[in-house]
Design a protein around this motif. Structure first.
Motif, PDB file in Angstrom:
ATOM      1  N   VAL A   1       1.382   3.899  -0.652  1.00 55.86           N
ATOM      2  CA  VAL A   1       1.249   4.761   0.652  1.00 55.86           C
ATOM      3  C   VAL A   1       2.023   5.643   1.396  1.00 55.86           C
ATOM      4  CG1 VAL A   1       0.004   4.075   2.804  1.00 55.86           C
ATOM      5  CG2 VAL A   1      -0.773   2.640   0.877  1.00 55.86           C
ATOM      6  N   SER A   2       3.217   5.216   1.509  1.00 56.31           N
ATOM      7  CA  SER A   2       4.366   5.154   2.181  1.00 56.31           C
ATOM      8  C   SER A   2       5.339   6.515   2.085  1.00 56.31           C
ATOM      9  CB  SER A   2       5.678   3.993   2.510  1.00 56.31           C
ATOM     10  OG  SER A   2       6.229   4.556   1.503  1.00 56.31           O
ATOM     11  N   GLU A   3       5.234   6.621   0.503  1.00 57.80           N
ATOM     12  CA  GLU A   3       5.134   8.263  -0.317  1.00 57.80           C
ATOM     13  C   GLU A   3       4.259   8.789  -0.024  1.00 57.80           C
ATOM     14  OE1 GLU A   3       8.057   8.621  -1.906  1.00 57.80           O
ATOM     15  OE2 GLU A   3       8.902   6.843  -0.722  1.00 57.80           O
ATOM     16  N   ARG A   4       2.649   8.703  -0.486  1.00 57.92           N
ATOM     17  CA  ARG A   4       1.485   9.566  -0.423  1.00 57.92           C
ATOM     18  C   ARG A   4       1.586  10.028   0.368  1.00 57.92           C
ATOM     19  NH1 ARG A   4      -1.272  12.258  -0.004  1.00 57.92           N
ATOM     20  NH2 ARG A   4      -3.713  12.559  -1.153  1.00 57.92           N
ATOM     21  N   PHE A   5       1.375   9.383   1.569  1.00 59.86           N
ATOM     22  CA  PHE A   5       0.765   9.755   3.090  1.00 59.86           C
ATOM     23  C   PHE A   5       2.373   9.469   3.813  1.00 59.86           C
ATOM     24  CE2 PHE A   5      -2.701   7.749   2.048  1.00 59.86           C
ATOM     25  CZ  PHE A   5      -3.737   9.076   1.532  1.00 59.86           C
ATOM     26  N   LYS A   6       3.080  10.679   4.151  1.00 62.07           N
ATOM     27  CA  LYS A   6       4.389  10.967   5.294  1.00 62.07           C
ATOM     28  C   LYS A   6       3.633  11.317   6.056  1.00 62.07           C
ATOM     29  CE  LYS A   6       7.935  11.840   1.454  1.00 62.07           C
ATOM     30  NZ  LYS A   6       8.206   9.724   1.507  1.00 62.07           N
TER      31      LYS A   6
ATOM     32  N   THR B   1       3.963  15.450   7.023  1.00 67.12           N
ATOM     33  CA  THR B   1       2.818  15.773   6.476  1.00 67.12           C
ATOM     34  C   THR B   1       1.237  16.097   6.850  1.00 67.12           C
ATOM     35  OG1 THR B   1       3.287  14.982   3.894  1.00 67.12           O
ATOM     36  CG2 THR B   1       4.763  16.176   4.944  1.00 67.12           C
ATOM     37  N   PHE B   2       1.543  14.083   7.553  1.00 67.52           N
ATOM     38  CA  PHE B   2      -0.253  14.627   7.618  1.00 67.52           C
ATOM     39  C   PHE B   2      -0.973  14.718   8.103  1.00 67.52           C
ATOM     40  CE2 PHE B   2      -3.462  11.442   9.653  1.00 67.52           C
ATOM     41  CZ  PHE B   2      -4.622  10.703   8.672  1.00 67.52           C
ATOM     42  N   ASP B   3      -1.853  15.325   7.773  1.00 64.87           N
ATOM     43  CA  ASP B   3      -3.082  16.338   7.976  1.00 64.87           C
ATOM     44  C   ASP B   3      -4.378  15.755   8.787  1.00 64.87           C
ATOM     45  OD1 ASP B   3      -4.903  18.428   8.571  1.00 64.87           O
ATOM     46  OD2 ASP B   3      -5.919  18.613   6.828  1.00 64.87           O
ATOM     47  N   GLY B   4      -3.872  15.184  10.394  1.00 67.95           N
ATOM     48  CA  GLY B   4      -4.809  15.004  11.055  1.00 67.95           C
ATOM     49  C   GLY B   4      -3.525  14.402  13.016  1.00 67.95           C
ATOM     50  N   SER B   5      -4.080  13.587  13.425  1.00 65.07           N
ATOM     51  CA  SER B   5      -3.335  13.212  14.412  1.00 65.07           C
ATOM     52  C   SER B   5      -2.816  11.908  14.291  1.00 65.07           C
ATOM     53  CB  SER B   5      -4.460  13.574  15.526  1.00 65.07           C
ATOM     54  OG  SER B   5      -5.603  12.309  15.681  1.00 65.07           O
ATOM     55  N   GLU B   6      -1.720  11.026  15.062  1.00 66.11           N
ATOM     56  CA  GLU B   6      -1.143  10.417  15.116  1.00 66.11           C
ATOM     57  C   GLU B   6      -2.118   9.491  15.014  1.00 66.11           C
ATOM     58  OE1 GLU B   6       2.671   8.047  16.912  1.00 66.11           O
ATOM     59  OE2 GLU B   6       2.207  10.237  17.087  1.00 66.11           O
ATOM     60  N   ASP B   7      -2.832   8.939  15.703  1.00 66.86           N
ATOM     61  CA  ASP B   7      -4.050   7.977  16.145  1.00 66.86           C
ATOM     62  C   ASP B   7      -4.417   7.834  14.631  1.00 66.86           C
ATOM     63  OD1 ASP B   7      -2.980   7.935  18.482  1.00 66.86           O
ATOM     64  OD2 ASP B   7      -5.100   8.586  19.394  1.00 66.86           O
ATOM     65  N   GLU B   8      -4.812   8.792  14.230  1.00 66.52           N
ATOM     66  CA  GLU B   8      -5.657   8.734  12.689  1.00 66.52           C
ATOM     67  C   GLU B   8      -4.828   8.178  11.756  1.00 66.52           C
ATOM     68  OE1 GLU B   8      -9.205  12.217  12.329  1.00 66.52           O
ATOM     69  OE2 GLU B   8      -6.192  12.970  12.328  1.00 66.52           O
ATOM     70  N   TYR B   9      -3.984   8.640  11.784  1.00 68.70           N
ATOM     71  CA  TYR B   9      -2.367   8.245  10.704  1.00 68.70           C
ATOM     72  C   TYR B   9      -2.404   6.659  10.699  1.00 68.70           C
ATOM     73  CZ  TYR B   9       2.199   8.339   7.720  1.00 68.70           C
ATOM     74  OH  TYR B   9       3.107   7.153   7.594  1.00 68.70           O
ATOM     75  N   GLU B  10      -1.900   6.710  12.304  1.00 72.43           N
ATOM     76  CA  GLU B  10      -2.032   4.999  12.741  1.00 72.43           C
ATOM     77  C   GLU B  10      -3.377   4.137  12.476  1.00 72.43           C
ATOM     78  OE1 GLU B  10       0.785   3.557  13.452  1.00 72.43           O
ATOM     79  OE2 GLU B  10       1.980   5.403  13.081  1.00 72.43           O
TER      80      GLU B  10
END
Length: 77
Positions: A51-56, A59-68
């Motif tokens: 997950v940490s390699e795939r979703f850096k 480069t995440f396409d979305g907000s920080e809240d969505e990422y968290e």
């Protein structure tokens, strides 16, 4: 018994799920661009490394809240 966790689901073509089958974690990533990719992990730390390699974060396409929220969904598996 297989327990299925939905990490995210934008529509029927863009989703990511994790199935827990005993000690095996089967991650299915479905996208309208790439089709279905399936990854099998034997431990949660191995999955979280992927997950940490795939979703850096940078480069995440979305907000920080969505990422968290997505990371938290993985942690709940």
């Amino acid at each position: 018994m297989i327990k299925k966790h939905t990490i995210y689901k934008k529509d029927k073509w863009n989703m990511l799920t994790v199935e827990v089958n005993g000690k095996q974690l089967i991650l299915r990533e479905i996208s309208d661009q790439w089709g279905e990719e399936c990854h099998t992990f034997l431990s949660r730390p191995e999955m979280m490394h992927w997950v940490s390699e795939r979703f850096k974060k940078e480069t995440f396409d979305g907000s920080e809240d969505e990422y968290e929220a997505m990371l938290e969904a993985f942690r709940q598996v």
